[in-house]
Scaffold this motif. Structure first.
Motif, PDB file in Angstrom:
ATOM      1  N   ILE A  34       0.843  -1.210   0.000  1.00 35.43           N
ATOM      2  CA  ILE A  34       0.000   0.000   0.000  1.00 35.43           C
ATOM      3  C   ILE A  34       0.871   1.250   0.000  1.00 35.43           C
ATOM      4  CG2 ILE A  34      -1.744   1.329   1.268  1.00 35.43           C
ATOM      5  CD1 ILE A  34      -2.735  -1.407   2.395  1.00 35.43           C
ATOM      6  N   ALA A  35       1.908   1.280   0.852  1.00 34.40           N
ATOM      7  CA  ALA A  35       2.819   2.432   0.910  1.00 34.40           C
ATOM      8  C   ALA A  35       3.514   2.635  -0.433  1.00 34.40           C
ATOM      9  CB  ALA A  35       3.844   2.232   2.018  1.00 34.40           C
ATOM     10  N   ALA A  36       3.914   1.524  -1.061  1.00 32.03           N
ATOM     11  CA  ALA A  36       4.565   1.597  -2.373  1.00 32.03           C
ATOM     12  C   ALA A  36       3.628   2.208  -3.406  1.00 32.03           C
ATOM     13  CB  ALA A  36       5.009   0.202  -2.806  1.00 32.03           C
ATOM     14  N   SER A  37       2.368   1.794  -3.375  1.00 29.47           N
ATOM     15  CA  SER A  37       1.372   2.320  -4.314  1.00 29.47           C
ATOM     16  C   SER A  37       1.211   3.835  -4.159  1.00 29.47           C
ATOM     17  CB  SER A  37       0.031   1.618  -4.074  1.00 29.47           C
ATOM     18  OG  SER A  37      -0.992   2.223  -4.833  1.00 29.47           O
ATOM     19  N   ILE A  38       1.133   4.307  -2.919  1.00 32.74           N
ATOM     20  CA  ILE A  38       0.974   5.749  -2.659  1.00 32.74           C
ATOM     21  C   ILE A  38       2.208   6.512  -3.134  1.00 32.74           C
ATOM     22  CG2 ILE A  38       0.652   7.504  -0.870  1.00 32.74           C
ATOM     23  CD1 ILE A  38      -0.730   5.270   0.820  1.00 32.74           C
ATOM     24  N   PHE A  39       3.385   5.970  -2.843  1.00 30.41           N
ATOM     25  CA  PHE A  39       4.648   6.602  -3.235  1.00 30.41           C
ATOM     26  C   PHE A  39       4.708   6.776  -4.755  1.00 30.41           C
ATOM     27  CE2 PHE A  39       9.131   6.346  -4.471  1.00 30.41           C
ATOM     28  CZ  PHE A  39       9.728   7.263  -3.627  1.00 30.41           C
ATOM     29  N   ILE A  40       4.372   5.725  -5.484  1.00 26.91           N
ATOM     30  CA  ILE A  40       4.425   5.772  -6.943  1.00 26.91           C
ATOM     31  C   ILE A  40       3.309   6.649  -7.520  1.00 26.91           C
ATOM     32  CG2 ILE A  40       4.203   4.371  -9.042  1.00 26.91           C
ATOM     33  CD1 ILE A  40       6.923   4.217  -7.568  1.00 26.91           C
ATOM     34  N   TYR A  41       2.137   6.598  -6.911  1.00 29.68           N
ATOM     35  CA  TYR A  41       1.023   7.449  -7.358  1.00 29.68           C
ATOM     36  C   TYR A  41       1.416   8.927  -7.296  1.00 29.68           C
ATOM     37  CZ  TYR A  41      -3.543   9.709  -7.511  1.00 29.68           C
ATOM     38  OH  TYR A  41      -4.604  10.520  -7.850  1.00 29.68           O
ATOM     39  N   ASN A  42       2.189   9.278  -6.269  1.00 29.29           N
ATOM     40  CA  ASN A  42       2.626  10.665  -6.096  1.00 29.29           C
ATOM     41  C   ASN A  42       3.885  11.002  -6.898  1.00 29.29           C
ATOM     42  OD1 ASN A  42       0.604  11.657  -4.334  1.00 29.29           O
ATOM     43  ND2 ASN A  42       1.546  10.582  -2.617  1.00 29.29           N
ATOM     44  N   LYS A  43       4.380  10.011  -7.677  1.00 30.93           N
ATOM     45  CA  LYS A  43       5.544  10.213  -8.558  1.00 30.93           C
ATOM     46  C   LYS A  43       6.766  10.734  -7.797  1.00 30.93           C
ATOM     47  CE  LYS A  43       2.889  10.909 -12.827  1.00 30.93           C
ATOM     48  NZ  LYS A  43       1.674  10.247 -12.319  1.00 30.93           N
ATOM     49  N   LEU A  44       7.065  10.066  -6.671  1.00 31.00           N
ATOM     50  CA  LEU A  44       8.167  10.506  -5.817  1.00 31.00           C
ATOM     51  C   LEU A  44       9.485   9.792  -6.115  1.00 31.00           C
ATOM     52  CD1 LEU A  44       6.321  10.824  -2.396  1.00 31.00           C
ATOM     53  CD2 LEU A  44       6.767  12.580  -4.103  1.00 31.00           C
ATOM     54  N   GLY A  45       9.486   8.816  -7.003  1.00 29.02           N
ATOM     55  CA  GLY A  45      10.704   8.082  -7.317  1.00 29.02           C
ATOM     56  C   GLY A  45      10.362   6.718  -7.891  1.00 29.02           C
ATOM     57  N   LYS A  46      11.330   5.795  -7.811  1.00 29.59           N
ATOM     58  CA  LYS A  46      11.125   4.429  -8.288  1.00 29.59           C
ATOM     59  C   LYS A  46      11.330   3.447  -7.141  1.00 29.59           C
ATOM     60  CE  LYS A  46      12.423   5.249 -13.100  1.00 29.59           C
ATOM     61  NZ  LYS A  46      13.298   4.826 -14.229  1.00 29.59           N
ATOM     62  N   LEU A  47      10.704   2.276  -7.274  1.00 23.77           N
ATOM     63  CA  LEU A  47      10.809   1.258  -6.233  1.00 23.77           C
ATOM     64  C   LEU A  47      11.089  -0.110  -6.852  1.00 23.77           C
ATOM     65  CD1 LEU A  47       7.689   2.172  -4.050  1.00 23.77           C
ATOM     66  CD2 LEU A  47      10.073   2.715  -3.528  1.00 23.77           C
ATOM     67  N   THR A  48      11.815  -0.941  -6.097  1.00 21.60           N
ATOM     68  CA  THR A  48      11.888  -2.377  -6.360  1.00 21.60           C
ATOM     69  C   THR A  48      11.378  -3.063  -5.110  1.00 21.60           C
ATOM     70  OG1 THR A  48      13.742  -2.281  -7.907  1.00 21.60           O
ATOM     71  CG2 THR A  48      13.400  -4.360  -6.748  1.00 21.60           C
ATOM     72  N   ILE A  49      10.415  -3.966  -5.256  1.00 23.28           N
ATOM     73  CA  ILE A  49       9.951  -4.722  -4.100  1.00 23.28           C
ATOM     74  C   ILE A  49      10.305  -6.190  -4.309  1.00 23.28           C
ATOM     75  CG2 ILE A  49       8.171  -3.039  -3.531  1.00 23.28           C
ATOM     76  CD1 ILE A  49       6.087  -4.895  -4.599  1.00 23.28           C
ATOM     77  N   GLU A  69       3.938  -0.451 -13.488  1.00 22.18           N
ATOM     78  CA  GLU A  69       5.058  -1.382 -13.621  1.00 22.18           C
ATOM     79  C   GLU A  69       6.324  -0.716 -14.156  1.00 22.18           C
ATOM     80  OE1 GLU A  69       3.855  -4.876 -15.738  1.00 22.18           O
ATOM     81  OE2 GLU A  69       2.589  -5.571 -14.081  1.00 22.18           O
ATOM     82  N   LYS A  70       6.200   0.472 -14.730  1.00 15.28           N
ATOM     83  CA  LYS A  70       7.394   1.211 -15.160  1.00 15.28           C
ATOM     84  C   LYS A  70       8.142   1.786 -13.967  1.00 15.28           C
ATOM     85  CE  LYS A  70       5.598   2.578 -19.705  1.00 15.28           C
ATOM     86  NZ  LYS A  70       5.195   3.732 -20.566  1.00 15.28           N
ATOM     87  N   SER A  71       7.412   2.021 -12.895  1.00 18.72           N
ATOM     88  CA  SER A  71       8.012   2.656 -11.702  1.00 18.72           C
ATOM     89  C   SER A  71       8.271   1.675 -10.571  1.00 18.72           C
ATOM     90  CB  SER A  71       7.087   3.771 -11.192  1.00 18.72           C
ATOM     91  OG  SER A  71       6.919   4.766 -12.169  1.00 18.72           O
ATOM     92  N   ILE A  72       7.614   0.511 -10.611  1.00 13.75           N
ATOM     93  CA  ILE A  72       7.825  -0.511  -9.576  1.00 13.75           C
ATOM     94  C   ILE A  72       8.229  -1.828 -10.230  1.00 13.75           C
ATOM     95  CG2 ILE A  72       6.852  -1.800  -7.638  1.00 13.75           C
ATOM     96  CD1 ILE A  72       4.839   0.324  -7.190  1.00 13.75           C
ATOM     97  N   LYS A  73       9.395  -2.326  -9.822  1.00 18.28           N
ATOM     98  CA  LYS A  73       9.875  -3.610 -10.324  1.00 18.28           C
ATOM     99  C   LYS A  73       9.722  -4.643  -9.217  1.00 18.28           C
ATOM    100  CE  LYS A  73      13.818  -4.423 -12.943  1.00 18.28           C
ATOM    101  NZ  LYS A  73      15.279  -4.278 -13.139  1.00 18.28           N
ATOM    102  N   ILE A  74       9.304  -5.850  -9.559  1.00 19.23           N
ATOM    103  CA  ILE A  74       9.196  -6.944  -8.592  1.00 19.23           C
ATOM    104  C   ILE A  74      10.289  -7.970  -8.896  1.00 19.23           C
ATOM    105  CG2 ILE A  74       7.756  -8.792  -7.656  1.00 19.23           C
ATOM    106  CD1 ILE A  74       5.291  -7.177  -8.564  1.00 19.23           C
ATOM    107  N   ILE A  75      11.090  -8.292  -7.880  1.00 12.44           N
ATOM    108  CA  ILE A  75      12.156  -9.296  -8.023  1.00 12.44           C
ATOM    109  C   ILE A  75      11.989 -10.342  -6.929  1.00 12.44           C
ATOM    110  CG2 ILE A  75      14.647  -9.760  -7.867  1.00 12.44           C
ATOM    111  CD1 ILE A  75      15.179  -7.029  -9.041  1.00 12.44           C
ATOM    112  N   ASN A  76      12.065 -11.600  -7.308  1.00 12.34           N
ATOM    113  CA  ASN A  76      12.064 -12.689  -6.323  1.00 12.34           C
ATOM    114  C   ASN A  76      13.501 -13.171  -6.142  1.00 12.34           C
ATOM    115  OD1 ASN A  76      11.707 -14.905  -4.706  1.00 12.34           O
ATOM    116  ND2 ASN A  76      10.056 -15.797  -5.913  1.00 12.34           N
ATOM    117  N   PRO A  77      14.136 -12.869  -5.007  1.00  8.81           N
ATOM    118  CA  PRO A  77      15.524 -13.277  -4.783  1.00  8.81           C
ATOM    119  C   PRO A  77      15.755 -14.785  -4.903  1.00  8.81           C
ATOM    120  CG  PRO A  77      14.883 -11.650  -3.172  1.00  8.81           C
ATOM    121  CD  PRO A  77      13.629 -12.047  -3.904  1.00  8.81           C
TER     122      PRO A  77
END
Length: 331
Positions: A34-49, A69-77
């Motif tokens: 949810i926090a990631a969604s708000i951060f990206i919605y506000n165009k504050l930067g990029k995230l990898t979760i 998906e352009k601003s949030i990348k999902i990686i499974n270690p």
């Protein structure tokens, strides 16, 4: 003096201008998503979760969240193409400490280690973790991989406390259990630097159960010595100690207890003598006054790695990501 609203506005725009990339290792936790969604919605930067893509996307759909998906990348270690590379790097960093390659390979599959290595490699600018993991799980990889800034002996933590009409700093409330005088001095100096980064002019209270020369004892002398070290090495810093909390924040009480104090009852940074008092105080103030706390923010690392309380709200997580972006922009 910053009001909480002015402070929130300031860090919002600082993060927006910085446009940094932060990794969140606990990507399957709903509060993080949810926090990631708000951060990206506000165009504050990029995230990898980090986490299982199917699990995360299922929760995004269930929560009906904004997602880009352009601003949030999902990686499974667990099945990442970076596993061997990261394991080799960890092994090279820790082999002189006795780490074997197989141990490095095992550790790097841990999401906290994987995320920290992403920061070390420059793939992301900082990391925020701790909503699920313990402080030790977040901090240990940072100590082993990121390490301290040159000239910094003590890695510590601080909290921004957004009270009703002002913003103050509490340190150290998460890392060092029983600091020495030298460590208390380091905590004070690092906290002053953090305050300046966010536009706050530091006025430091070195807290104790005694003010000035009113009391004696081992713990009081430790605080007195720490204050002396700060004054000797950083004479321009406004600081006083040992000082009790009431004298540090109330002008009239300060006049009675320490008439010549430079703080004049207007401290905005509070250095606690031990972790027990610091951790309990920040939680007491937060919950009894319904204030917002942002942190723990780690100080003294080469790159920003920040811990969360396991009781963090979505708002806490969101604010900590923003703070991490600003730290990354300064480093």
């Amino acid at each position: 003096m910053y009001t909480p609203q002015k402070f929130k506005n300031k860090i919002f725009y600082k993060s927006k201008n910085a446009q940094k990339h932060i990794v969140l290792p606990e990507g399957e936790e709903e509060r993080i998503i949810i926090a990631a969604s708000i951060f990206i919605y506000n165009k504050l930067g990029k995230l990898t979760i980090l986490g299982d893509s199917k699990t995360i996307k299922k929760k995004i759909k269930k929560l009906n969240l904004y997602w880009d998906e352009k601003s949030i990348k999902i990686i499974n270690p667990k099945n990442s193409i970076y596993l061997n590379e990261f394991a080799e790097t960890l092994y090279e960093l820790r082999k002189n400490k006795g780490m074997k390659f197989e141990e490095a390979k095992f550790l790097i599959s841990d999401f906290s280690y994987f995320g920290t290595m992403m920061v070390y490699k420059g793939m992301t600018d900082g990391m925020v973790s701790g909503a699920v993991n313990t402080t030790a799980n977040t901090v240990r990889p940072a100590f082993q991989i990121i390490k301290q800034k040159i000239g910094i002996k003590t890695v510590s933590s601080m909290f921004f406390m957004l009270l009703q009409n002002r913003v103050i700093i509490y340190s150290d409330c998460a890392i060092i259990s029983t600091p020495t005088s030298e460590q208390l001095a380091d905590i004070a100096i690092c906290s002053a630097e953090t305050a300046k980064l966010f536009g706050i002019t530091p006025k430091i209270a070195m807290l104790s159960y005694s003010s000035g020369n009113s009391g004696f004892g081992k713990e009081v002398e430790k605080v007195r010595e720490a204050t002396y070290i700060v004054i000797k090495t950083n004479p321009s810093i406004i600081i006083d100690g040992p000082i009790q909390y009431d004298a540090a924040v109330d002008t009239e009480i300060c006049k009675k207890k320490i008439p010549n104090s430079k703080l004049k009852g207007k401290a905005n940074i509070f250095i606690f003598p031990d972790l027990n008092s610091g951790n309990n105080t920040y939680k007491a103030v937060k919950h009894e006054t319904k204030s917002i706390s942002i942190g723990p923010i780690l100080q003294g690392l080469k790159k920003p790695i920040n811990d969360l309380s396991r009781g963090s709200t979505v708002k806490d997580i969101y604010n900590t990501i923003i703070i991490t972006c600003i730290q990354a922009n300064k480093i």
